[in-house]
Design an enzyme around this catalytic site. Structure first.
Site, short mmCIF file in Angstrom:
data_model
loop_
_atom_site.label_atom_id
_atom_site.label_comp_id
_atom_site.label_asym_id
_atom_site.label_seq_id
_atom_site.Cartn_x
_atom_site.Cartn_y
_atom_site.Cartn_z
N GLY A 185 0.20 -26.56 20.10
CA GLY A 185 -0.49 -27.35 19.08
C GLY A 185 0.32 -27.60 17.82
O GLY A 185 1.49 -28.00 17.86
N GLY A 220 -4.32 -19.32 14.33
CA GLY A 220 -5.73 -19.35 13.95
C GLY A 220 -6.62 -19.55 15.15
O GLY A 220 -6.18 -20.04 16.19
N ILE A 221 -7.86 -19.13 14.99
CA ILE A 221 -8.85 -19.32 16.06
C ILE A 221 -10.17 -19.82 15.46
O ILE A 221 -10.40 -19.71 14.25
CB ILE A 221 -9.14 -18.01 16.83
CG1 ILE A 221 -9.67 -16.91 15.90
CG2 ILE A 221 -7.91 -17.55 17.60
CD1 ILE A 221 -10.29 -15.72 16.63
N THR A 222 -11.01 -20.34 16.34
CA THR A 222 -12.41 -20.60 15.98
C THR A 222 -13.29 -19.76 16.90
O THR A 222 -12.86 -19.36 17.99
CB THR A 222 -12.79 -22.09 16.20
OG1 THR A 222 -12.44 -22.44 17.55
CG2 THR A 222 -12.09 -23.01 15.24
N ASP A 225 -17.24 -20.49 17.18
CA ASP A 225 -18.33 -21.18 16.49
C ASP A 225 -19.72 -20.76 16.99
O ASP A 225 -19.93 -20.57 18.19
CB ASP A 225 -18.21 -22.70 16.70
CG ASP A 225 -16.93 -23.28 16.11
OD1 ASP A 225 -16.21 -22.55 15.41
OD2 ASP A 225 -16.67 -24.48 16.34
N GLN A 257 -19.69 -23.02 11.51
CA GLN A 257 -18.39 -22.38 11.28
C GLN A 257 -18.40 -21.57 9.98
O GLN A 257 -17.46 -21.66 9.18
CB GLN A 257 -17.28 -23.43 11.20
CG GLN A 257 -16.97 -24.11 12.53
CD GLN A 257 -15.67 -24.89 12.49
OE1 GLN A 257 -15.33 -25.47 11.46
NE2 GLN A 257 -14.95 -24.90 13.59
N TYR A 286 -15.30 -19.40 10.19
CA TYR A 286 -14.04 -20.16 10.09
C TYR A 286 -13.88 -20.76 8.68
O TYR A 286 -12.81 -20.67 8.07
CB TYR A 286 -14.06 -21.27 11.14
CG TYR A 286 -12.79 -22.08 11.25
CD1 TYR A 286 -11.67 -21.59 11.93
CD2 TYR A 286 -12.70 -23.36 10.69
CE1 TYR A 286 -10.51 -22.35 12.04
CE2 TYR A 286 -11.56 -24.12 10.79
CZ TYR A 286 -10.47 -23.60 11.47
OH TYR A 286 -9.31 -24.35 11.58
N PRO A 316 -5.26 -29.34 7.41
CA PRO A 316 -5.39 -30.44 8.38
C PRO A 316 -6.86 -30.80 8.58
O PRO A 316 -7.75 -29.95 8.46
CB PRO A 316 -4.83 -29.86 9.68
CG PRO A 316 -4.09 -28.62 9.30
CD PRO A 316 -4.76 -28.12 8.06
N TYR A 341 -9.29 -32.82 11.68
CA TYR A 341 -9.36 -32.60 13.13
C TYR A 341 -8.08 -33.13 13.79
O TYR A 341 -7.71 -34.28 13.60
CB TYR A 341 -10.61 -33.28 13.69
CG TYR A 341 -11.87 -32.60 13.23
CD1 TYR A 341 -12.35 -31.48 13.88
CD2 TYR A 341 -12.57 -33.06 12.11
CE1 TYR A 341 -13.51 -30.82 13.43
CE2 TYR A 341 -13.73 -32.43 11.67
CZ TYR A 341 -14.18 -31.30 12.34
OH TYR A 341 -15.32 -30.66 11.90
P1 NDP Z 1 -4.28 -23.92 19.05
O1 NDP Z 1 -5.54 -23.30 19.54
O2 NDP Z 1 -3.68 -25.05 19.79
O3 NDP Z 1 -3.17 -22.81 18.81
C1 NDP Z 1 -3.47 -21.65 18.09
C2 NDP Z 1 -2.23 -20.82 17.97
O4 NDP Z 1 -2.57 -19.61 17.27
C3 NDP Z 1 -1.69 -20.43 19.33
O5 NDP Z 1 -0.29 -20.54 19.30
C4 NDP Z 1 -2.12 -18.98 19.46
O6 NDP Z 1 -1.20 -18.19 20.19
C5 NDP Z 1 -2.08 -18.52 18.02
N1 NDP Z 1 -2.89 -17.32 17.85
C6 NDP Z 1 -4.25 -17.23 17.87
N2 NDP Z 1 -4.62 -15.96 17.71
C7 NDP Z 1 -3.48 -15.22 17.58
C8 NDP Z 1 -3.20 -13.84 17.41
N3 NDP Z 1 -4.18 -12.94 17.32
N4 NDP Z 1 -1.91 -13.45 17.32
C9 NDP Z 1 -0.91 -14.36 17.41
N5 NDP Z 1 -1.11 -15.68 17.59
C10 NDP Z 1 -2.38 -16.10 17.67
O7 NDP Z 1 -4.63 -24.33 17.55
P2 NDP Z 1 -4.07 -25.49 16.61
O8 NDP Z 1 -2.65 -25.76 16.85
O9 NDP Z 1 -5.05 -26.58 16.65
O10 NDP Z 1 -4.28 -24.76 15.20
C11 NDP Z 1 -3.21 -24.25 14.43
C12 NDP Z 1 -3.74 -23.94 13.04
O11 NDP Z 1 -4.26 -25.14 12.47
C13 NDP Z 1 -4.89 -22.92 13.05
O12 NDP Z 1 -4.78 -22.08 11.94
C14 NDP Z 1 -6.12 -23.81 12.90
O13 NDP Z 1 -7.19 -23.13 12.32
C15 NDP Z 1 -5.58 -24.92 12.02
N6 NDP Z 1 -6.32 -26.16 12.10
C16 NDP Z 1 -6.49 -26.82 13.29
C17 NDP Z 1 -7.24 -27.96 13.34
C18 NDP Z 1 -7.48 -28.72 14.61
O14 NDP Z 1 -8.33 -29.63 14.61
N7 NDP Z 1 -6.76 -28.46 15.70
C19 NDP Z 1 -7.87 -28.53 12.13
C20 NDP Z 1 -7.61 -27.76 10.93
C21 NDP Z 1 -6.88 -26.63 10.93
P3 NDP Z 1 -1.22 -18.11 21.80
O15 NDP Z 1 -0.77 -19.42 22.30
O16 NDP Z 1 -0.24 -17.03 22.06
O17 NDP Z 1 -2.65 -17.78 22.17
#
Ligand code: NDP
Length: 243
Positions: free
Chosen positions: A13, A87-89, A91, A147, A150, A180, A182
Site C-alpha cells: 500500500g 497502521g490498522i483499522t 471498525d 472508527q 482509529y 491521507p 481514502y
Molecule cells: P495496508 O493495510 O495496505 O498496509 C498496512 C501496513 O502496515 C502493512 O505493511 C502492514 O504490514 C503494516 N502493519 C500493520 N500492523 C503492523 C504491525 N503490528 N507491525 C508492523 N507492521 C504492521 O494499509 P495502507 O497502506 O492503506 O495504510 C498505510 C497507512 O496509511 C496506515 O497508517 C493507515 O492508517 C494510513 N491511511 C490509510 C488510508 C487508506 O484509505 N488506505 C487513509 C488514511 C490513512 P504487513 O504487510 O507485514 O501486515
C-alpha cells in the site's frame, strides 16, 4: 555516506509507494514489515531503485522494536528519515467495540510511535538533525462513525507530531504529519462495494487517492526543498475535509 530512511509498513500500500519513491530519490530504505512473506519481501526488494534492507518487526512489541533498532545501528550510513506508516483499522460502532479492538488499534497506530521514534530521534539528535513523517488520516481530523479507536489513534498521531516538532526544532529535526484521505490499498478492500461508492461520491475529486499521490508528498517533505515546514499536517484527501 548512505542516507537511511526507515519506513514502517513498507511492503504494501502506501508504505510500498513511499519506499519506492524515496528509493528513487536516493535514500537507502530500511523497510519494516510484520509479515514473514518471502514472496512479498523479495518483490519489495526488487521493486526499489537503490540498496535497501527489510527487517521483520511487529511494531507493537517494544522488544522487537529494540532488536530492530540494534540492527539499524549496525548499518553503514546515518538515519536521516523515519516514516511511521504502519497502521490498522478494526471498525465497529462504539457500543459494540471490544477492548481488544480498541487496544490493538491504539497499540499499532499510536503506541508504536513511541517505541520506534524515541530511539531514532536520539540518533538524529546525535547526528545533528533529521526528519520524521507520521502518517495519520483524514478520519483523525474529522472523526468517523465506526472508527472511534482509529480516529482517536490518528488524532493522537498529529498531537505527537506537533509536540515533538517543538522539541525537535532546536536539534534541526523536522516532524510533520501527512493525513491521507481514502486511498486505493488493501485497507479499503474490506469495505462493501455500495459503501465504497458512497465514499467516492462524497469526495470532491470523485475518486480514491492512489498510493503514489501520498508518496509524492512524503518525497517533498523528505527533500532538501522542505526546510522550513515543521509541525504541519498536510492533507492529501481530494477535498474530502478542508479544515
Ligand atoms: P495496508 O493495510 O495496505 O498496509 C498496512 C501496513 O502496515 C502493512 O505493511 C502492514 O504490514 C503494516 N502493519 C500493520 N500492523 C503492523 C504491525 N503490528 N507491525 C508492523 N507492521 C504492521 O494499509 P495502507 O497502506 O492503506 O495504510 C498505510 C497507512 O496509511 C496506515 O497508517 C493507515 O492508517 C494510513 N491511511 C490509510 C488510508 C487508506 O484509505 N488506505 C487513509 C488514511 C490513512 P504487513 O504487510 O507485514 O501486515
Amino acid at each position: 555516506m548512505k542516507k537511511i530512511a526507515v519506513v514502517t509498513g513498507a511492503t504494501r500500500g502506501i508504505g510500498l509507494a513511499i519506499s519506492q519513491k524515496l528509493s528513487q530519490d536516493g535514500f537507502f530504505i530500511v523497510g519494516i514489515s510484520r509479515a514473514d512473506n518471502q514472496e512479498a519481501n523479495d518483490s519489495w526488494v526488487n521493486s526499489l531503485s537503490n540498496d535497501c534492507r527489510l527487517f521483520k518487526c511487529d511494531v507493537t512489541s517494544l522488544l522487537a522494536v529494540e532488536e530492530m533498532i540494534a540492527k539499524i545501528s549496525e548499518l553503514e550510513g546515518s538515519v536521516h528519515l523515519l516514516v511511521n506508516n504502519a497502521g490498522i483499522t478494526s471498525d465497529s460502532f462504539f457500543h459494540k467495540m471490544s477492548l481488544e479492538s480498541w487496544r490493538s488499534v491504539i497499540d499499532t497506530n499510536l503506541n508504536s510511535l513511541f517505541y520506534i521514534t524515541q530511539p531514532i530521534y536520539k540518533i538524529m539528535k546525535e547526528n545533528g538533525g533529521g526528519k520524521i513523517i507520521n502518517i495519520s488520516s483524514v478520519n483523525g481530523q474529522k472523526g468517523q462513525a465506526g472508527q472511534v479507536n482509529y480516529s482517536s489513534s490518528k488524532a493522537g498521531v498529529h498531537g505527537f507530531t506537533m509536540a515533538l516538532a517543538q522539541e525537535g526544532a532546536r536539534s534541526n529535526i523536522l516532524v510533520n504529519t501527512i493525513s491521507p484521505g481514502y486511498t486505493n490499498t488493501e485497507m479499503m478492500k474490506n469495505i462493501r462495494v455500495d459503501i465504497l461508492q458512497g465514499i467516492k461520491d462524497n469526495i470532491p475529486l470523485g475518486r480514491l487517492a492512489e498510493p503514489k499521490e501520498i508518496a509524492n508528498v512524503a518525497s517533498f517533505l523528505a527533500s532538501d526543498c522542505c526546510s522550513y515546514i515543521t509541525g504541519a499536517n498536510i492533507p492529501v484527501n481530494g477535498g474530502l475535509f478542508i479544515g
